[in-house]
Scaffold this motif. Structure first.
Motif, PDB file in Angstrom:
ATOM      1  N   GLN A   1       1.004   6.013  -6.789  1.00  0.00           N
ATOM      2  CA  GLN A   1       0.432   5.081  -5.823  1.00  0.00           C
ATOM      3  C   GLN A   1      -1.087   5.209  -5.775  1.00  0.00           C
ATOM      4  OE1 GLN A   1       0.471   7.359  -1.597  1.00  0.00           O
ATOM      5  NE2 GLN A   1       2.497   6.797  -2.369  1.00  0.00           N
ATOM      6  N   PHE A   2      -1.707   4.167  -5.232  1.00  0.00           N
ATOM      7  CA  PHE A   2      -3.119   4.210  -4.879  1.00  0.00           C
ATOM      8  C   PHE A   2      -3.225   4.308  -3.361  1.00  0.00           C
ATOM      9  CE2 PHE A   2      -3.782   2.321  -9.081  1.00  0.00           C
ATOM     10  CZ  PHE A   2      -4.954   2.963  -9.488  1.00  0.00           C
ATOM     11  N   ARG A   3      -4.199   5.078  -2.893  1.00  0.00           N
ATOM     12  CA  ARG A   3      -4.550   5.115  -1.476  1.00  0.00           C
ATOM     13  C   ARG A   3      -5.945   4.512  -1.349  1.00  0.00           C
ATOM     14  NH1 ARG A   3      -2.153  10.139   1.845  1.00  0.00           N
ATOM     15  NH2 ARG A   3      -0.071  10.174   0.918  1.00  0.00           N
ATOM     16  N   THR A   4      -5.978   3.350  -0.778  1.00  0.00           N
ATOM     17  CA  THR A   4      -7.242   2.621  -0.655  1.00  0.00           C
ATOM     18  C   THR A   4      -7.736   2.719   0.787  1.00  0.00           C
ATOM     19  OG1 THR A   4      -6.470   1.064  -2.347  1.00  0.00           O
ATOM     20  CG2 THR A   4      -8.395   0.427  -1.040  1.00  0.00           C
TER      21      THR A   4
ATOM     22  N   ALA B   1      -1.326  -5.093  -9.404  1.00  0.00           N
ATOM     23  CA  ALA B   1      -2.709  -5.456  -9.729  1.00  0.00           C
ATOM     24  C   ALA B   1      -3.636  -5.300  -8.532  1.00  0.00           C
ATOM     25  CB  ALA B   1      -2.759  -6.893 -10.238  1.00  0.00           C
ATOM     26  N   GLU B   2      -3.101  -5.525  -7.301  1.00  0.00           N
ATOM     27  CA  GLU B   2      -3.966  -5.507  -6.133  1.00  0.00           C
ATOM     28  C   GLU B   2      -4.534  -4.128  -5.841  1.00  0.00           C
ATOM     29  OE1 GLU B   2      -1.571  -6.783  -2.900  1.00  0.00           O
ATOM     30  OE2 GLU B   2      -0.664  -4.832  -2.582  1.00  0.00           O
ATOM     31  N   THR B   3      -3.914  -3.083  -6.418  1.00  0.00           N
ATOM     32  CA  THR B   3      -4.407  -1.739  -6.148  1.00  0.00           C
ATOM     33  C   THR B   3      -5.696  -1.445  -6.920  1.00  0.00           C
ATOM     34  OG1 THR B   3      -3.065  -0.805  -7.941  1.00  0.00           O
ATOM     35  CG2 THR B   3      -2.093  -0.869  -5.725  1.00  0.00           C
ATOM     36  N   ARG B   4      -5.994  -2.242  -7.904  1.00  0.00           N
ATOM     37  CA  ARG B   4      -7.175  -1.961  -8.723  1.00  0.00           C
ATOM     38  C   ARG B   4      -8.423  -2.546  -8.056  1.00  0.00           C
ATOM     39  NH1 ARG B   4      -2.863  -3.156 -12.088  1.00  0.00           N
ATOM     40  NH2 ARG B   4      -2.212  -1.412 -13.388  1.00  0.00           N
ATOM     41  N   MET B   5      -8.698  -2.030  -6.887  1.00  0.00           N
ATOM     42  CA  MET B   5      -9.840  -2.465  -6.106  1.00  0.00           C
ATOM     43  C   MET B   5     -11.033  -1.564  -6.382  1.00  0.00           C
ATOM     44  SD  MET B   5      -8.849  -5.066  -4.215  1.00  0.00           S
ATOM     45  CE  MET B   5      -7.423  -5.809  -3.417  1.00  0.00           C
ATOM     46  N   GLU B   6     -12.204  -2.064  -6.096  1.00  0.00           N
ATOM     47  CA  GLU B   6     -13.418  -1.287  -6.304  1.00  0.00           C
ATOM     48  C   GLU B   6     -14.055  -0.944  -4.966  1.00  0.00           C
ATOM     49  OE1 GLU B   6     -16.054  -3.378  -8.840  1.00  0.00           O
ATOM     50  OE2 GLU B   6     -14.769  -3.233 -10.623  1.00  0.00           O
ATOM     51  N   VAL B   7     -14.674   0.238  -4.926  1.00  0.00           N
ATOM     52  CA  VAL B   7     -15.394   0.645  -3.733  1.00  0.00           C
ATOM     53  C   VAL B   7     -16.503  -0.371  -3.437  1.00  0.00           C
ATOM     54  CG1 VAL B   7     -16.914   2.419  -2.752  1.00  0.00           C
ATOM     55  CG2 VAL B   7     -14.881   3.083  -4.068  1.00  0.00           C
ATOM     56  N   GLY B   8     -16.611  -0.775  -2.195  1.00  0.00           N
ATOM     57  CA  GLY B   8     -17.612  -1.754  -1.787  1.00  0.00           C
ATOM     58  C   GLY B   8     -17.091  -3.168  -1.704  1.00  0.00           C
ATOM     59  N   ALA B   9     -15.894  -3.418  -2.238  1.00  0.00           N
ATOM     60  CA  ALA B   9     -15.341  -4.777  -2.234  1.00  0.00           C
ATOM     61  C   ALA B   9     -14.957  -5.192  -0.811  1.00  0.00           C
ATOM     62  CB  ALA B   9     -14.122  -4.848  -3.152  1.00  0.00           C
ATOM     63  N   GLU B  10     -15.199  -6.461  -0.487  1.00  0.00           N
ATOM     64  CA  GLU B  10     -14.806  -7.013   0.814  1.00  0.00           C
ATOM     65  C   GLU B  10     -13.351  -7.481   0.715  1.00  0.00           C
ATOM     66  OE1 GLU B  10     -16.725  -6.923   3.464  1.00  0.00           O
ATOM     67  OE2 GLU B  10     -18.449  -6.097   2.360  1.00  0.00           O
TER      68      GLU B  10
ATOM     69  N   LEU C   1      -8.969   2.787   8.144  1.00  0.00           N
ATOM     70  CA  LEU C   1      -7.545   2.908   7.857  1.00  0.00           C
ATOM     71  C   LEU C   1      -7.343   2.921   6.345  1.00  0.00           C
ATOM     72  CD1 LEU C   1      -6.797  -0.205   7.027  1.00  0.00           C
ATOM     73  CD2 LEU C   1      -6.456  -0.486   9.473  1.00  0.00           C
ATOM     74  N   PHE C   2      -6.123   3.167   5.922  1.00  0.00           N
ATOM     75  CA  PHE C   2      -5.879   3.159   4.476  1.00  0.00           C
ATOM     76  C   PHE C   2      -4.557   2.494   4.159  1.00  0.00           C
ATOM     77  CE2 PHE C   2      -3.747   7.011   5.762  1.00  0.00           C
ATOM     78  CZ  PHE C   2      -2.735   7.239   4.843  1.00  0.00           C
ATOM     79  N   VAL C   3      -4.470   2.067   2.901  1.00  0.00           N
ATOM     80  CA  VAL C   3      -3.335   1.292   2.407  1.00  0.00           C
ATOM     81  C   VAL C   3      -2.685   2.069   1.263  1.00  0.00           C
ATOM     82  CG1 VAL C   3      -2.596  -0.923   1.456  1.00  0.00           C
ATOM     83  CG2 VAL C   3      -4.619  -0.817   2.951  1.00  0.00           C
ATOM     84  N   LYS C   4      -1.360   2.176   1.306  1.00  0.00           N
ATOM     85  CA  LYS C   4      -0.616   2.737   0.174  1.00  0.00           C
ATOM     86  C   LYS C   4      -0.073   1.584  -0.655  1.00  0.00           C
ATOM     87  CE  LYS C   4       1.177   7.059   2.177  1.00  0.00           C
ATOM     88  NZ  LYS C   4       2.426   7.769   2.551  1.00  0.00           N
ATOM     89  N   SER C   5      -0.363   1.591  -1.952  1.00  0.00           N
ATOM     90  CA  SER C   5       0.111   0.530  -2.844  1.00  0.00           C
ATOM     91  C   SER C   5       0.666   1.155  -4.113  1.00  0.00           C
ATOM     92  CB  SER C   5      -1.036  -0.422  -3.208  1.00  0.00           C
ATOM     93  OG  SER C   5      -1.666  -0.925  -2.062  1.00  0.00           O
ATOM     94  N   ALA C   6       1.713   0.559  -4.651  1.00  0.00           N
ATOM     95  CA  ALA C   6       2.273   1.041  -5.910  1.00  0.00           C
ATOM     96  C   ALA C   6       1.224   0.962  -7.007  1.00  0.00           C
ATOM     97  CB  ALA C   6       3.502   0.223  -6.283  1.00  0.00           C
ATOM     98  N   ALA C   7       1.146   1.995  -7.825  1.00  0.00           N
ATOM     99  CA  ALA C   7       0.117   2.054  -8.865  1.00  0.00           C
ATOM    100  C   ALA C   7       0.269   0.955  -9.908  1.00  0.00           C
ATOM    101  CB  ALA C   7       0.146   3.425  -9.546  1.00  0.00           C
ATOM    102  N   SER C   8       1.452   0.357  -9.990  1.00  0.00           N
ATOM    103  CA  SER C   8       1.696  -0.669 -11.006  1.00  0.00           C
ATOM    104  C   SER C   8       1.225  -2.059 -10.591  1.00  0.00           C
ATOM    105  CB  SER C   8       3.197  -0.728 -11.319  1.00  0.00           C
ATOM    106  OG  SER C   8       3.931  -1.028 -10.134  1.00  0.00           O
TER     107      SER C   8
END
Length: 370
Positions: free
Chosen positions: A320-323, A342-351, A333-340
């Protein structure tokens, strides 16, 4: 546990009534504890260090005595009874094995001091060794065993005199993760097989959630909530339980409206969010919106019940990703998303915009129950 595991025989095996404990007459380690434990139940006392859970266990064992109140087993008061008269099995974190005795001698010691005949001791020890899968280690000394094997010996010693009640104080705390998980399953299976009533103390949430029929959450000497694992995880009583059991996002807000079971609340940023109402929810009062990170998702700005934020950190955890996201009002707050995904591939600073279904969040009172 499943529904079958919760189908107890229906009477109280252990009872705490009005139990308090103080050493100086001023500060209380345990405060007005009332708790009933059913026959055959696996109850875990869960809480941080100093919350009162171990003191409660020690009072049941007889190594501590309550300042006020009554402790009963099968309806009979035992709070003034010495430990050796209570017929209770005990398993400690540090094993507490006699180093000069063999495994078989350690297991049989409690039977020996009770005056049981040698032939009967040998029979019971043989059965206990088989139960914990250590038959081949009967003649070894504890120093020749691994930590997990020593804890199995301690468990066999606690069960060999056939108690109906077993107390366990952080029994797996000194073991590594894989061994802990293996022994969690073994202990639970043994408890079910012999219809044991188990009172288990831990600060490990995973251990409590996976092993217990019910969990009693302790904080500051008081029980904050008692319930089965899914109830405590999904429907916490207050902010302490929400934050202590599993991962949770707890956001300060003010209730602006209550309609049926739905609460509307305003965040510090002015954005409105929705959650399920609780008995503590009052219009115009402060609340804590508790929502699990796996129930939060990224959405378009047009989605109802969404709040804007900015990504501050993205952590890859294998499956998983923890965003981590900072909201417009400063809440984090943070979001748990499955690593597979596409939405988990976020970048720091993104709105981004975050969303949760109203029935997956709770409007809590933000306080503990004292």
């Amino acid at each position: 546990m499943g529904e079958a595991a919760l189908n107890f025989q229906g009477y109280s095996h252990v009872g705490f009534k009005g139990i308090s404990k103080t050493y100086d007459g001023k500060s209380f380690v345990v405060k007005d504890l009332n708790l009933q434990i059913a026959k055959g139940e696996f109850l875990t006392l869960l809480g941080p260090s100093g919350s009162g859970k171990t003191t409660t266990l020690m009072m049941l064992a007889g190594f501590e005595f309550p300042t006020t109140g009554e402790i009963s087993v099968n309806g009979k008061p035992i709070q003034s009874m010495p430990p050796e008269k209570r017929n209770i099995g005990m398993v400690f974190q540090n094993y507490a094995l006699f180093p000069h005795m063999t495994v078989a001698e350690n297991i049989g010691y409690s039977l020996k001091v009770r005056g049981v005949q040698k032939a009967e001791i040998d029979r019971r020890v043989t059965e206990a060794l088989a139960m914990v899968r250590l038959s081949a280690f009967a003649d070894r000394k504890p120093s020749a065993l691994s930590g997990g094997q020593q804890q199995r010996v301690a468990l066999a010693r606690a069960l060999v005199f056939e108690p109906s009640l077993v107390l366990m104080d952080e029994p797996l705390g000194a073991l590594d993760k894989k061994l802990r998980e293996d022994l969690q399953l073994e202990i639970r299976q043994i408890a079910d097989r012999f219809d044991l009533t188990v009172v288990y103390v831990t600060h490990d949430q995973y251990e409590a959630l996976t092993m217990s029929d019910r969990i009693a959450i302790f904080n500051d000497g008081c029980i904050q909530q008692v319930g089965c694992a899914d109830e405590i995880y999904a429907r916490p009583n207050n902010r302490f339980v929400a934050e202590f059991v599993g991962d949770n996002n707890c956001i300060d807000a003010e209730i602006t409206n209550i309609q049926g079971t739905l609460v509307t609340a305003r965040l510090a940023s002015g954005h409105l969010v929705y959650a399920k109402s609780t008995l503590h929810a009052r219009k115009g009062e402060k609340t804590t919106i508790a929502v699990r990170p796996e129930n939060v998702s990224f959405v378009d700005a047009t989605e109802r019940n969404s709040v804007p934020g900015r990504i501050t950190d993205v952590i890859y955890c294998g499956d998983q990703f923890r965003t981590h996201v900072e909201l417009a009002g400063g809440e984090r707050l943070f979001v748990k998303s499955a690593a597979s995904t596409a939405e988990t591939r976020m970048e720091v600073g993104a709105e981004v915009h975050l969303h949760w279904q109203p029935d997956s969040a709770w409007a809590l009172d933000g306080r503990t129950v004292n």
